[in-house]
Write a protein that holds these residues in place. Sequence first.
Motif, PDB file in Angstrom:
ATOM      1  N   VAL A  30      47.845 -43.943   0.336  1.00  0.00           N
ATOM      2  CA  VAL A  30      46.409 -43.991   0.075  1.00  0.00           C
ATOM      3  C   VAL A  30      45.803 -44.918   1.126  1.00  0.00           C
ATOM      4  CG1 VAL A  30      44.579 -44.591  -1.553  1.00  0.00           C
ATOM      5  CG2 VAL A  30      46.718 -43.584  -2.390  1.00  0.00           C
ATOM      6  N   TYR A  31      44.807 -44.433   1.816  1.00  0.00           N
ATOM      7  CA  TYR A  31      44.164 -45.205   2.872  1.00  0.00           C
ATOM      8  C   TYR A  31      42.831 -45.767   2.349  1.00  0.00           C
ATOM      9  CZ  TYR A  31      47.562 -43.712   6.319  1.00  0.00           C
ATOM     10  OH  TYR A  31      48.741 -43.529   7.023  1.00  0.00           O
ATOM     11  N   TYR A  32      42.643 -47.052   2.581  1.00  0.00           N
ATOM     12  CA  TYR A  32      41.457 -47.748   2.125  1.00  0.00           C
ATOM     13  C   TYR A  32      40.677 -48.308   3.313  1.00  0.00           C
ATOM     14  CZ  TYR A  32      43.776 -47.839  -2.433  1.00  0.00           C
ATOM     15  OH  TYR A  32      44.405 -47.493  -3.613  1.00  0.00           O
ATOM     16  N   CYS A  33      39.366 -48.258   3.204  1.00  0.00           N
ATOM     17  CA  CYS A  33      38.498 -48.892   4.174  1.00  0.00           C
ATOM     18  C   CYS A  33      37.947 -50.169   3.561  1.00  0.00           C
ATOM     19  CB  CYS A  33      37.345 -47.967   4.543  1.00  0.00           C
ATOM     20  SG  CYS A  33      36.131 -48.683   5.661  1.00  0.00           S
ATOM     21  N   SER A  34      37.892 -51.219   4.363  1.00  0.00           N
ATOM     22  CA  SER A  34      37.201 -52.443   3.926  1.00  0.00           C
ATOM     23  C   SER A  34      36.208 -52.846   5.005  1.00  0.00           C
ATOM     24  CB  SER A  34      38.177 -53.582   3.647  1.00  0.00           C
ATOM     25  OG  SER A  34      38.718 -54.102   4.846  1.00  0.00           O
ATOM     26  N   ALA A  35      35.099 -53.394   4.569  1.00  0.00           N
ATOM     27  CA  ALA A  35      34.045 -53.803   5.495  1.00  0.00           C
ATOM     28  C   ALA A  35      33.562 -55.197   5.106  1.00  0.00           C
ATOM     29  CB  ALA A  35      32.898 -52.805   5.458  1.00  0.00           C
ATOM     30  N   HIS A  36      33.375 -56.029   6.122  1.00  0.00           N
ATOM     31  CA  HIS A  36      32.904 -57.400   5.895  1.00  0.00           C
ATOM     32  C   HIS A  36      31.388 -57.392   6.114  1.00  0.00           C
ATOM     33  CE1 HIS A  36      37.125 -58.738   6.016  1.00  0.00           C
ATOM     34  NE2 HIS A  36      37.240 -57.770   6.904  1.00  0.00           N
ATOM     35  N   ILE A  37      30.662 -57.469   5.021  1.00  0.00           N
ATOM     36  CA  ILE A  37      29.226 -57.185   5.035  1.00  0.00           C
ATOM     37  C   ILE A  37      28.407 -58.380   4.564  1.00  0.00           C
ATOM     38  CG2 ILE A  37      27.424 -55.724   4.008  1.00  0.00           C
ATOM     39  CD1 ILE A  37      29.553 -53.493   3.831  1.00  0.00           C
ATOM     40  N   ARG A  38      27.327 -58.623   5.288  1.00  0.00           N
ATOM     41  CA  ARG A  38      26.314 -59.587   4.837  1.00  0.00           C
ATOM     42  C   ARG A  38      25.129 -58.773   4.325  1.00  0.00           C
ATOM     43  NH1 ARG A  38      21.715 -61.222   6.751  1.00  0.00           N
ATOM     44  NH2 ARG A  38      22.069 -60.191   8.775  1.00  0.00           N
ATOM     45  N   SER A  79      18.980 -60.693   3.373  1.00  0.00           N
ATOM     46  CA  SER A  79      18.505 -61.949   2.774  1.00  0.00           C
ATOM     47  C   SER A  79      19.649 -62.848   2.314  1.00  0.00           C
ATOM     48  CB  SER A  79      17.564 -61.678   1.590  1.00  0.00           C
ATOM     49  OG  SER A  79      16.461 -60.910   2.012  1.00  0.00           O
ATOM     50  N   ALA A  80      20.884 -62.517   2.671  1.00  0.00           N
ATOM     51  CA  ALA A  80      22.029 -63.374   2.334  1.00  0.00           C
ATOM     52  C   ALA A  80      22.509 -64.085   3.593  1.00  0.00           C
ATOM     53  CB  ALA A  80      23.155 -62.547   1.726  1.00  0.00           C
ATOM     54  N   PHE A  81      23.302 -65.141   3.396  1.00  0.00           N
ATOM     55  CA  PHE A  81      23.785 -65.920   4.535  1.00  0.00           C
ATOM     56  C   PHE A  81      25.264 -65.706   4.800  1.00  0.00           C
ATOM     57  CE2 PHE A  81      19.983 -68.232   5.365  1.00  0.00           C
ATOM     58  CZ  PHE A  81      19.360 -68.395   4.147  1.00  0.00           C
ATOM     59  N   ASP A  82      26.003 -65.255   3.812  1.00  0.00           N
ATOM     60  CA  ASP A  82      27.450 -65.147   3.981  1.00  0.00           C
ATOM     61  C   ASP A  82      27.929 -63.699   3.889  1.00  0.00           C
ATOM     62  OD1 ASP A  82      28.388 -66.128   0.561  1.00  0.00           O
ATOM     63  OD2 ASP A  82      26.687 -64.993   1.375  1.00  0.00           O
ATOM     64  N   PHE A  83      29.147 -63.497   4.374  1.00  0.00           N
ATOM     65  CA  PHE A  83      29.777 -62.182   4.371  1.00  0.00           C
ATOM     66  C   PHE A  83      30.752 -62.066   3.204  1.00  0.00           C
ATOM     67  CE2 PHE A  83      28.655 -60.124   8.411  1.00  0.00           C
ATOM     68  CZ  PHE A  83      28.038 -61.175   9.075  1.00  0.00           C
ATOM     69  N   HIS A  84      30.837 -60.861   2.657  1.00  0.00           N
ATOM     70  CA  HIS A  84      31.826 -60.553   1.625  1.00  0.00           C
ATOM     71  C   HIS A  84      32.541 -59.271   2.007  1.00  0.00           C
ATOM     72  CE1 HIS A  84      30.494 -63.618  -1.266  1.00  0.00           C
ATOM     73  NE2 HIS A  84      29.289 -63.377  -0.795  1.00  0.00           N
ATOM     74  N   THR A  85      33.758 -59.129   1.489  1.00  0.00           N
ATOM     75  CA  THR A  85      34.544 -57.930   1.777  1.00  0.00           C
ATOM     76  C   THR A  85      34.336 -56.891   0.688  1.00  0.00           C
ATOM     77  OG1 THR A  85      36.224 -59.242   2.917  1.00  0.00           O
ATOM     78  CG2 THR A  85      36.853 -57.034   2.197  1.00  0.00           C
ATOM     79  N   TYR A  86      33.992 -55.695   1.094  1.00  0.00           N
ATOM     80  CA  TYR A  86      33.792 -54.576   0.174  1.00  0.00           C
ATOM     81  C   TYR A  86      34.827 -53.505   0.467  1.00  0.00           C
ATOM     82  CZ  TYR A  86      29.336 -56.823  -0.756  1.00  0.00           C
ATOM     83  OH  TYR A  86      28.378 -57.739  -1.104  1.00  0.00           O
ATOM     84  N   TRP A  87      35.369 -52.909  -0.597  1.00  0.00           N
ATOM     85  CA  TRP A  87      36.444 -51.916  -0.483  1.00  0.00           C
ATOM     86  C   TRP A  87      35.971 -50.561  -0.982  1.00  0.00           C
ATOM     87  CZ3 TRP A  87      41.303 -52.871   1.528  1.00  0.00           C
ATOM     88  CH2 TRP A  87      41.641 -54.204   1.741  1.00  0.00           C
TER      89      TRP A  87
END
Length: 121
Positions: A92-100, A103-111
């Motif tokens: 199973v292949y998953y994509c993750s993206a580090h997104i801000r 109006s936010a200041f920090d990045f989070h990882t979304y799967w």
Amino acid sequence: QVEVVESGGGLVQPGGSLRLSCAASGNIGSINDMDWYRQTPGNQRELVASITMSGSAHYADSVKGRFTISRDNSADMAYLDMKHLKPEDTAVYYCSAHIRQLSAFDFHTYWGQGTQVTVSS
């Protein structure tokens, strides 16, 4: 809210090719790294390829020379072109993206939810 969705998985014969797509959407301010991982039953998720915002790519040794990661920053998309596929690429292949978010200041990882790739004759 942000969503990451993979597509393009399926069944392919050994030696064949497949292209996976990853689409990020929602309240996106900017996207840093975008990554492709894969996971087989009973094993940890492993990093397959990663690409920075500027397009610098890195690959796992097992896929170097066979897989190519790319991205379209204007469309918030990433791709994984897979060639010379082997049965051991089945996962199973998953994509993750580090997104801000806007109006936010920090990045989070979304799967994403993952897409199945099966390499078999």
